[in-house]
Write a protein that holds these residues in place. Sequence first.
Motif, short mmCIF file in Angstrom:
data_model
loop_
_atom_site.label_atom_id
_atom_site.label_comp_id
_atom_site.label_asym_id
_atom_site.label_seq_id
_atom_site.Cartn_x
_atom_site.Cartn_y
_atom_site.Cartn_z
N ALA A 7 0.74 -1.31 0.16
CA ALA A 7 0.10 -0.04 0.18
C ALA A 7 0.67 1.48 -0.02
CB ALA A 7 -0.85 0.14 1.23
N ALA A 8 0.36 2.21 -0.79
CA ALA A 8 1.10 3.32 -0.86
C ALA A 8 0.82 4.33 0.18
CB ALA A 8 0.94 4.15 -1.99
N VAL A 9 -0.20 4.02 1.01
CA VAL A 9 -0.35 4.88 2.07
C VAL A 9 -0.67 3.98 3.33
CG1 VAL A 9 -2.25 6.62 3.13
CG2 VAL A 9 -1.85 6.53 0.67
N PRO A 10 -0.24 4.29 4.30
CA PRO A 10 -0.23 3.40 5.64
C PRO A 10 -1.86 3.10 5.94
CG PRO A 10 1.36 4.91 6.01
CD PRO A 10 1.03 5.38 4.96
N GLY A 11 -2.28 1.86 6.29
CA GLY A 11 -3.72 1.49 6.50
C GLY A 11 -4.39 1.45 5.33
N ALA A 12 -3.74 1.40 4.15
CA ALA A 12 -4.55 1.23 2.92
C ALA A 12 -4.35 -0.10 2.44
CB ALA A 12 -4.26 2.16 1.89
N LEU A 13 -4.99 -0.60 1.53
CA LEU A 13 -4.88 -2.10 0.83
C LEU A 13 -3.93 -2.12 0.01
CD1 LEU A 13 -8.34 -3.15 0.67
CD2 LEU A 13 -6.97 -4.19 2.14
N PRO A 14 -3.13 -3.25 -0.05
CA PRO A 14 -1.96 -3.38 -0.88
C PRO A 14 -2.68 -3.53 -2.43
CG PRO A 14 -2.41 -5.36 0.02
CD PRO A 14 -3.36 -4.57 0.78
N GLN A 15 -1.81 -3.55 -3.60
CA GLN A 15 -2.53 -3.73 -4.92
C GLN A 15 -1.88 -5.09 -5.21
OE1 GLN A 15 -4.73 -1.41 -6.69
NE2 GLN A 15 -4.86 -1.21 -4.42
N ALA A 16 -2.69 -5.57 -6.45
CA ALA A 16 -2.08 -6.64 -7.17
C ALA A 16 -2.11 -6.49 -8.63
CB ALA A 16 -2.91 -7.84 -6.55
N ARG A 17 -0.88 -6.91 -9.25
CA ARG A 17 -0.83 -6.70 -10.49
C ARG A 17 -0.58 -8.30 -11.14
NH1 ARG A 17 4.05 -6.45 -12.69
NH2 ARG A 17 5.12 -5.70 -10.79
N LEU A 18 -1.61 -8.56 -12.24
CA LEU A 18 -1.45 -9.69 -12.92
C LEU A 18 -0.06 -9.89 -13.68
CD1 LEU A 18 -3.02 -12.49 -13.76
CD2 LEU A 18 -3.87 -11.11 -15.62
N THR A 19 0.40 -10.83 -13.52
CA THR A 19 1.87 -10.86 -14.35
C THR A 19 1.79 -12.34 -15.19
OG1 THR A 19 2.90 -12.01 -12.57
CG2 THR A 19 3.07 -9.69 -12.76
N GLY A 20 0.93 -13.29 -14.82
CA GLY A 20 0.95 -14.36 -15.65
C GLY A 20 -0.10 -15.40 -15.18
N TRP A 21 0.03 -16.71 -15.91
CA TRP A 21 -0.82 -17.72 -15.25
C TRP A 21 0.10 -19.00 -15.19
CZ3 TRP A 21 -6.32 -18.19 -14.82
CH2 TRP A 21 -6.87 -17.29 -15.02
N ARG A 22 -0.37 -19.86 -14.19
CA ARG A 22 0.54 -21.02 -13.90
C ARG A 22 -0.60 -22.18 -13.93
NH1 ARG A 22 4.25 -22.42 -8.58
NH2 ARG A 22 5.50 -20.89 -9.99
N PHE A 23 0.07 -23.21 -14.51
CA PHE A 23 -0.82 -24.61 -14.88
C PHE A 23 0.00 -25.57 -14.21
CE2 PHE A 23 -1.64 -21.57 -18.16
CZ PHE A 23 -3.14 -21.87 -18.81
N HIS A 24 -0.55 -26.45 -13.56
CA HIS A 24 -0.27 -27.87 -12.86
C HIS A 24 0.14 -28.70 -14.22
CE1 HIS A 24 -0.93 -27.64 -8.63
NE2 HIS A 24 -0.05 -26.82 -8.87
N ILE A 25 1.04 -29.16 -14.65
CA ILE A 25 1.50 -30.11 -15.65
C ILE A 25 1.27 -31.65 -14.87
CG2 ILE A 25 3.00 -30.71 -17.47
CD1 ILE A 25 1.97 -28.26 -17.72
N ARG A 26 0.07 -32.12 -15.43
CA ARG A 26 -0.13 -33.65 -14.76
C ARG A 26 0.44 -34.59 -15.48
NH1 ARG A 26 -2.38 -35.44 -10.60
NH2 ARG A 26 -3.38 -33.42 -10.07
N ALA A 27 1.17 -35.64 -15.05
CA ALA A 27 1.49 -36.91 -15.88
C ALA A 27 1.10 -37.91 -15.13
CB ALA A 27 3.29 -36.82 -15.71
N GLY A 28 -0.17 -38.57 -15.71
CA GLY A 28 -0.76 -39.49 -14.84
C GLY A 28 -1.39 -39.12 -13.60
N ALA A 29 -1.37 -39.73 -12.77
CA ALA A 29 -1.84 -39.45 -11.19
C ALA A 29 -1.02 -38.28 -10.53
CB ALA A 29 -2.02 -40.62 -10.58
#
Length: 195
Positions: free
Chosen positions: A55-77
């Motif tokens: 947060a830029a100001v004390p007591g305010a909420l932080p911000q979040a910036r989308l940077t990517g997507w993560r996928f689980h790579i499943r091999a069988g089970a």
Amino acid sequence: MPLLVPPAPAPALLSVLAALSSPTAVLEARTPALRTAEGPLAAEHPLPVHVFEPAAVPGALPQARLTGWRFHIRAGARVAAAGETVVTPDGWVFSRFSEGPFLVSIERALLQAEALPATYQPHLLSVPGLYMLALWLHCDARAEAATAQPDPDDLLVPLAPAPPGIASHRVHRLTELAPALSVRLAPPPLMGSPA
């Protein structure tokens, strides 16, 4: 309650699938589990990845910036690796395959989240300055993943390994944990000039 996972952008998924179908990309990956996996590989459980911005100001909420997507790579089970994409000016592109303790930790945190009484939208929240990754459970389960921002009712589940002094797999209210993260990320105070 079930988690409402936002749909990944089609180009992000397609970039991971293209990398999975490339023998070069898989064989050159620094992921032994992926290189030695037998059978077909599948990309599943997409999670948007955001970077935590204090947060830029004390007591305010932080911000979040989308940077990517993560996928689980499943091999069988089993989950053999993660496939990651990043956004560029030209759109979504494959970034890398990875493995390590965060894979198991993400699965565990998702199971924890499914046992909660409310419905959440899961995201990954990266705190690069602390080498930390957390499962961010957004209270607006139908929010647009690309523009989602922290809300006072959101929860954070730090993944293992967590920084010293932060318990992994403990569910925190965002309003409790975010200020502590912001303090840790703040630059040290300037010292007075030597006498």
